[in-house]
Structures are given as C-alpha cells and as structure tokens.
Write an enzyme that holds these catalytic residues in place. Structure first.
Site, mmCIF file in Angstrom:
data_model
loop_
_atom_site.group_PDB
_atom_site.id
_atom_site.type_symbol
_atom_site.label_atom_id
_atom_site.label_comp_id
_atom_site.label_asym_id
_atom_site.label_seq_id
_atom_site.Cartn_x
_atom_site.Cartn_y
_atom_site.Cartn_z
ATOM 1 C CG HIS A 187 -1.810 1.134 1.337
ATOM 2 N ND1 HIS A 187 -2.749 1.397 0.368
ATOM 3 C CD2 HIS A 187 -1.948 2.115 2.249
ATOM 4 C CE1 HIS A 187 -3.421 2.489 0.692
ATOM 5 N NE2 HIS A 187 -2.952 2.940 1.822
ATOM 6 C CG ASP A 221 -11.271 -3.058 9.111
ATOM 7 O OD1 ASP A 221 -12.342 -2.646 8.633
ATOM 8 O OD2 ASP A 221 -11.107 -3.298 10.312
ATOM 9 C CG LEU A 222 -9.147 -0.933 1.443
ATOM 10 C CD1 LEU A 222 -8.728 -2.042 0.523
ATOM 11 C CD2 LEU A 222 -9.944 0.126 0.721
ATOM 12 C CG ASP A 223 -5.545 0.122 1.958
ATOM 13 O OD1 ASP A 223 -5.052 -0.836 1.345
ATOM 14 O OD2 ASP A 223 -6.116 1.062 1.397
ATOM 15 C CD GLU A 224 -6.710 0.687 9.017
ATOM 16 O OE1 GLU A 224 -6.318 0.289 10.121
ATOM 17 O OE2 GLU A 224 -6.415 1.788 8.538
#
Lengths: 278, 278, 278, 278
Positions: A187, A221-224
């Site tokens: 990311h 959780d996107l990008d989490e």
C-alpha cells in the site's frame, strides 16, 4: 539431517521455554536459532525455533502437542519452496522486482502464475516463462469479476500465498476469507495517508516531505491488516506528483519484496492485527 | 520480587537453553524477556534473560555456575542506576542532549561528574548541579595530561562507564586498559570516512551525499572498537561544511544517546571486536 | 556592506528573473545565493535571493516595487536575530534541545520567553536565564485560558515566531489569527497517523513499523497546516509504547529544530497550504 | 515550441544572472526551471535553465557565447533519449532493475547494448531484445581484455553513457580517458568502507550497523570519482554476510537507477571531483 521451523504461540506461563527446550534436547534436535517474545499487554508467548535433527515430522508434532497445552498454535514447517501467485493490474515495478529476483534464484518460492485484470503485463511475464491469466473485469460487477478470479485461482491446488503486487481492485470479504492470512498487499501509504484515487497526486497537493509504503496482510478492513514492513523516502516542493510516484515505486517494490521474504521464511506471527517478526 | 538481567556467553553446544531454562523453572523465576543468538561462524552462544523472582543473588549465581561450564561468561545484574562520567572538550551538543535527558529522568544513570580539558562547558554543566573537573592539557605532554585525568577519575570509586561526549583527545593504551570495555565514544564517521583534523571540511571537499556518526566502545585501535550504533543524514552540494557539521551534530548526539541507553540496559555483548545487541 | 534576503512570490510570467536581476545589477548588489521555483500547476513564481551591497533599505524596496507588479509579495529582510517565544506543557525534549542550541550560540534567535500551562519546566528554563510564564488553565475554560495566554504574549512587542515545543493544548481560531503564519508546531504524526490521546499507545496497538514527526505552520485546521519538515524512525514489535515514545521524542526534537532553522533563515514560502523551501 | 536544457559554469562575477536572463527575455524564451549555485570557496558559478521557445539551436548557442565570456562551459541540450551501454559481470540486480524500468518506458534512454565478461546474463538480457556482447577475459591479461572491450564498444557511434551495473573488473586509465565523464559506477561502499574481495564479508566481520552504496562518475582514482548519489540501510548482528549482501543489493540498484536518472536529465555539473546537482 532435517531442518524444521517451529512456530508456537499461546498464553504465556512459567516454564514454556524449559518444556520446549527439554523436548528438543531429548529428541537430540540442535537449535540453530531461537527467538521468543512475550507480549505482556496481552499475556501472549511467541516462539520461533529453527532446529536440525533426525526425527519423523509426525512424531515431532505429536511430542510437541504432548508437552504443550491444547490451545497452542503450532506450525511445523520443513523449509521448502512455497507456491505463490502474483496479482497485478497495470504497473510493473513490483512485479518486475519479483521476477528479477526469481530469475536470479533469490526468491525462495515458485511463482506458479500471475493473474491480472488487464493483459498489459502479459509480455513481461511470459519472458520469464510464467503462466499469465488475464481475467478482465470489463462488463462485470465486482462480485462477478471476483467470482471469475476465484475460479481462476482454484486451479492452483497447492497455493501458499497470494501477493498483490499493485493489484488495484478492492477484494470482497468472500475473497479475503477464502485466502485468510495468505494475502500480502503493498500500500502506498503516506504521512498523512491518502485514500482513494491517485494518492501521489493527493500527497503532492498536501505538500508532504515524506512518501512511503506499507506491506501488510490483507484483512476485511481495507488497508488495515497487520503491518509487515514500512519504509519512506524524503521529497520536497520541487518534486511533481509524477516524480513522487516514481520515487514511491522504488519504496513500494523494495518494501514488498522485503515483506515477502519474511513471509517465505516463516518469520511472522499475527496476533490482534499486529505482527511479531523474528 | 527482584529482577535480574542474566547475560551468558560461551561456546555453543546442545542443551544450553534447556539447562538454563530448567534452572529458572526450578528456582521459580519468571522469564520477562529472553534472547538468544548463535554466532555459527565462531561457534559462540549468547543469551540475555530478564527474570523475576525471589532468590538470593549469590545463590542464583552459584546455581548458574553449577549448571554451566567453567569457561562461561556470566553477568548477573540487578537493574540499578549506573554511575557514569562524561568527558568533553568544547562542543556541547552531545553533553547537552545527555543533560536534558538526565534532568527529565530519562537517563537511567547517575552522572557523577564531567571532566574536560577546557573550562568552556563548566557553566552549562553546573546549571544541572553536576561537578565539573577541568584538567587542562596546557604545558603538558600527552602522558602528563592523561596521568592527571586518570588521577581525577580515580576519585570515583564506583564508576561504571565513561562517555566520551566529543572528547577530542586521543587516549593512550594505558587509559583504555584502565577502563577496559567501559569507555563509549561517538565518532563522526563518514562515507568514506575521514580521519584527522576537521572531518566535516574533508567530507565537504570530497562532495559526499551522506554524513554519519558511529558510537562504539573504545579499544586501542583508534576509532576501531566494537560498533554499537550508527546513523546517517543526507546532504547535498548546497551545504557548506558548517551546515554539514550542524547536521552531523544532530546525528552524533542521537546516536550516542541511543548507544548509551543500550549500554545502561545491559543489552550488549562484545565478542571479537563486534557487538551482539539484544 | 549590508546583506538582504529578498523573497518574492507572484503570478509567473516571462522576464521576471531578467527584471529582478537587472535591478540587482544596476544597484551593484552582489547575488550570494539565488533560488527560483515555478509552481506550474498554480502558475506561481517564487524567488529567494541573498544579496550584498550598499543601498538604503527603503530605496531598495521602492525600486523593487517599481519593477515588479502591484500584486507581488515582497519580503525584504536584513538578516537579524528574530525574537521567539516557546510554548510548552510538561515534556522537556524539544524545549531542552532548543535551549542547548541557544546556549551554544547555534540558534539564530532570541528566546524572549517560555509560556506554559504548568510550572513543571520552570526550573529548567530558568537555568538558562530565560523568563518563564506559567499561565495555568485550571478552573478556566478554553477561551478563558487562551485569553490569559494572549494577554501574556501581548507583552512581547517584537515577537517574530511562536514555537509550540510540545504545547499540548488546542489553539482556537482567534489565537491562530492573532499570530497568523507565525506559529510553528511539532506533531507526532504516524503512518497511519493517530489523532487524540496518547498517539504512541495507539501506534503501538496498530503495530506500526515506523513512527514519525511533522513540523508545520499552524492554521485553523488542527495538525493540517503547511508542512515544513518530516522524519521517521523504524520500530518493531519488541518496542513498548514507552520505547516508541522515547524514540519518537528524538525524531520530534530534531525535526522541530530543523524546521525552526529554516524559518529563522527566511527560507520558506507558504502557498495554498504548502511550503516552498529554499 | 522547442525545449532546451542550458548548463553554464564559469568563474563567478556580478551580473551573470542578469546577462543570461536578459538574453532569454530578448529571445522570447520562457524559463521553465532555473537553478543557480555559487561555490564561494572556489569562486565558481553554476546555472541550469530549462527554457522553451522558437529559435534555432545554433543561433541560441552563438548568442549565449556572445554574452558570456570565452572561458565559460556551455552545454546546450535538446532533451532527447540518450544512448547507453550497460556493463555487467555476474550479478543481475542492477541490470534487472534497469531492464524493468526500460520495459515500462520509465528510463529516458535507449539501452543499445549490454557488455559482459561472462555469458551468464545473456538469457536475461535477450528476453528484452537487447544485444548482448560477451567479451571473455579468459586467457587475456587486463590490457588485452580491455582492448577487446574497447573494440566492442567502438561499434556504438553515438554512445552517451556507460553504466557499470556491477561490472567487477578494474578499468585502466586508457579506458577511463576514452570515455571521460561518461562512465557511471555503483560501489558497495560501507561505513567504514571496505576495499577488495567480498566487501560484505568484511563488513560483517567488522560488525557494522549500516551498509550502503555510492553511485559515482569513474575517474582514474578507483572508487574515488565525483559522487552522484548515496544511500544506506540498517543491519544488525543477526544478519549474515549473505543477508547483508541481499540488503545491500537493494540499496545498490535503487541508488544506481536514481543516479542514472539525474545523469539522463542533464542535472549534474562536475567540478573539482565534486558534483553540483540540480
């Protein structure tokens, strides 16, 4: 002599190191490397041992289970080349970095395929004699496309990890669950982080003096998901957003490759959305 | 409950972790943290454990000696504030950084004195109510001056470490031997490194794009002792040598303080001119 | 011979460099350094020149105004020590770093006072013979307290910059407007950034591998003003949040001091919430 | 409209910026970017301008020569793809990084050939349809081999730069002079730097905490030419020399590519063994 990577995580309590090392001693296993960490906030014990010796894998596992409690996570791995699939969209910097390492024999894995929603990177991938699967998203909704991607992936019976090497589509929970703890993403995360279209343009507009990248496991959780590796590079007002993108790409590719190396060497524990890395 | 830091280094062999952890278990010592490292090139085993429990220090030491071989280095430390002396010449950046941490209670040590060959920094040191000893080198040869410095230091009966916080005079083997493994230095080492007068001026003339600093233990080989910590900062043609010196000072002070923290927490083993740091 | 720092920003158009350098030539001003930048996205021209010569300041300004358009921002500065006030709460690392530089003559400014909502750092500040003003917030609401702080600051007639060296209270728009473009803050901003109480604890829980700091001008958008300087440091799972805080403090203090140096040397333009730094 | 990159260096004197910008104004050239630097130690003036307009290249050059003194270095470049040859030995990381950028259209150059003293990297290079020339050194002395390499290179009539992308043989002064200011090298330089065989092994034995790389122009002093770019990465005792080599390779490849980008964009002046980079 056989080598094993033994990863143990469980509730912390007295005598764990003693019990485990006693077993290794009795089985005449030589400890090549040993790492422990106690997360005292969460009362958790983590241990990774690389041992060498002559014993049947089933027996070793059984013996370890005997000594340790029922609620212990035990991963016993004979070091072997893992099978990975790369997923990409249009950018080649992360893909290319992995291909060059692969060609040089520096990637301890088999790249068994590259999946993309475009055919743009097919020529590059095929130079390295790796099968390329173009699963176009055109004319399909998210679920429809993902269904076809999952179908494509299902042909790989022994798939260890999926590496999102700049795959620019969002995965649904269905996908993530199908390959739980097996998806690694890179990311472009900035300081402050920018979400949405063209993050480098946003970063440029914000006037940041650092841009960075984060490699992480993918969760819903996107990008989490749990962070594996992060790095940054300094920039200034004189850099256009395209300059920033160029510099960011170098950070992205090196950070992803570094994270993948840790994954392939079975060095990572995930607990409570965090990683413990030995 | 008492805490102990136990540092063990010896020739590597099977069963070391088992024997040591067995003893901890029997003595009902709880392992708070545990690190091991095997230097397979040199066949050496290093272990640092922080344990907690109720047992007399003498008994613990005796028991450990029983279990381990004769030729094992064993350091048993009850975490306590160590006594340190700082040595300086004219520059205040490293000294000041340590004084501010000291004042804030962030330095786990007692600064029992500051020794200098100039009186320039006396006003700064005395603001913090720390005794300042000016031992001028004027009119003395190297040995003569060092003799007086050693005399001055001899008043500190319980001196754990000497921190050369930009002390710009070369120490003789006599001095180094008198405080063997107890002297920490900060060196403005560059890429490529520059020796002799005004290293920043030399670096500027060479046109380096990075300047750095190295904190290390002092041995008889000048600037060649075991490295504890290193860091760098980017520079460019627009920086004058004075700019480089200013930037270098920030690297020097942070690198020295970071190294000192590792020393004070008994985290460092030295072996064959290298450090193992847990 | 007098030195001037001339900062010009205006809409970009042909001939600007020519017209300005022509004037310098006619006035027999020697250019010591010259930087230009064209922000082509916004069609803006920025120029900073350091010149040397013999001419009256009023005349120089008049001549420049003649040559340049009406809507040009022109800052003509004779390099001089600026007057700054530091604002702090309880932590001393940024304050201490500035005090040590000040004492060493390395800070090109007069620290004319330190303002705090606690008396905790008074002993440290007074060691350096700098007036300390404790304006307690106890029993007061935000506006009430800020009113008293503004009152306190109003005694400084020639105040160039306010440095928030870990001042932990949020400023209202009234305050920010009163010292527009004159307030510099240091923010513990992470990747991803954490807002609210105890950011290091949040970062630790998130399992970040990098922590960082951002120095910026203060605008009404909290922590969203033009960024001057940013830096980071690597951390891992073994660092407690207190370790992270300790490491973060080193990044904070060095980043703030570096930003302040740029400010004091009149090197910064602010445009559209971004900085151009020469 | 045509673009030009104009690089001027000469003895510093009053009015240079004025005279040059006056000419640009009269020729109706629009300045897209402009950088100046005065090296006051050596009394040298450097200027790089990117201008846009409609004028014949010969005329522009003549006009500039009219305005400037006889002893001025003037480089007038229409931005165009430069021709480069890569030289390699056995390692593919720098080569591969450049090939991937090339394939992606991110390298503003034509790779017109790869020359090596081994045939090992031929398959990789030929995937990208670039001619590979194996000039074996076997059975030849240094001069004999170099003579054959020079012969091979002589076929490239329009060769702008030679990039030593881990070419592990030492060049003689004859070679260096033949391509004066046109050879770029990447050097695994450490802190302290290690010369001779297997530098990573030496660095490992020294126990460094940082490893780095330096990209530089090649002069007759081996590894002592003008530095273009440098970077480092942190390591610790747990890294074997092979780990260090792996990490070092990432620094090497990114540092070399970054340096080459600066070269291709005509951003570098060389003066007195130093670079001025805009």
């Amino acid at each position: 002599m056989q080598q094993y990577r033994i990863l143990i995580d469980c509730t912390d309590k007295k005598g764990l190191v003693y019990k485990i090392s006693k077993l290794f001693f009795e089985l005449e296993l030589n400890i090549l490397s040993n790492n422990e960490f106690v997360d005292s906030d969460n009362d958790k014990f983590f241990m990774r041992s690389v041992v060498e010796g002559n014993i049947d894998e089933q027996t070793l596992k059984a013996k370890l289970n005997e000594v340790l409690d029922a609620n212990v996570n035990l991963h016993l791995v004979s070091p072997r080349k893992k099978n990975i699939v790369l997923m990409v969209t249009k950018e080649s910097h992360c893909l290319g970095d992995l291909l060059i390492r692969y060609e040089a024999g520096e990637l301890d894995a088999n790249i068994i395929g590259v999946v993309s929603n475009y055919d743009l990177l097919q020529p590059l991938v095929e130079k390295f004699s790796i099968p390329y699967f173009c699963v176009s998203h055109e004319g399909l909704d998210r679920q429809g496309h993902e269904h076809k991607v999952l179908e494509c992936l299902s042909q790989f019976k022994e798939l260890d990890y999926i590496v999102l090497a700049k795959y620019m589509r969002i995965l649904t929970p269905t996908f993530v669950q199908a390959y739980s703890d097996k998806i690694i993403n890179i990311h472009h995360s900035f300081l402050p982080s920018f979400i949405g279209a063209n993050p480098y343009k946003q970063a440029h507009e914000r006037g940041v003096k650092l841009i960075g990248a984060t490699a992480h496991f993918v969760t819903n959780d996107l990008d989490e998901g749990p962070i594996i590796s992060q790095d940054v590079i300094h920039v200034n007002h004189d850099h256009s957003w395209r300059d920033m993108q160029g510099l960011g790409r170098d950070v992205e590719k090196v950070t992803l490759s570094r994270a993948l190396k840790l994954v392939l060497e079975d060095r990572i524990f995930v607990h409570k959305n965090k990683t413990v890395i030995f």
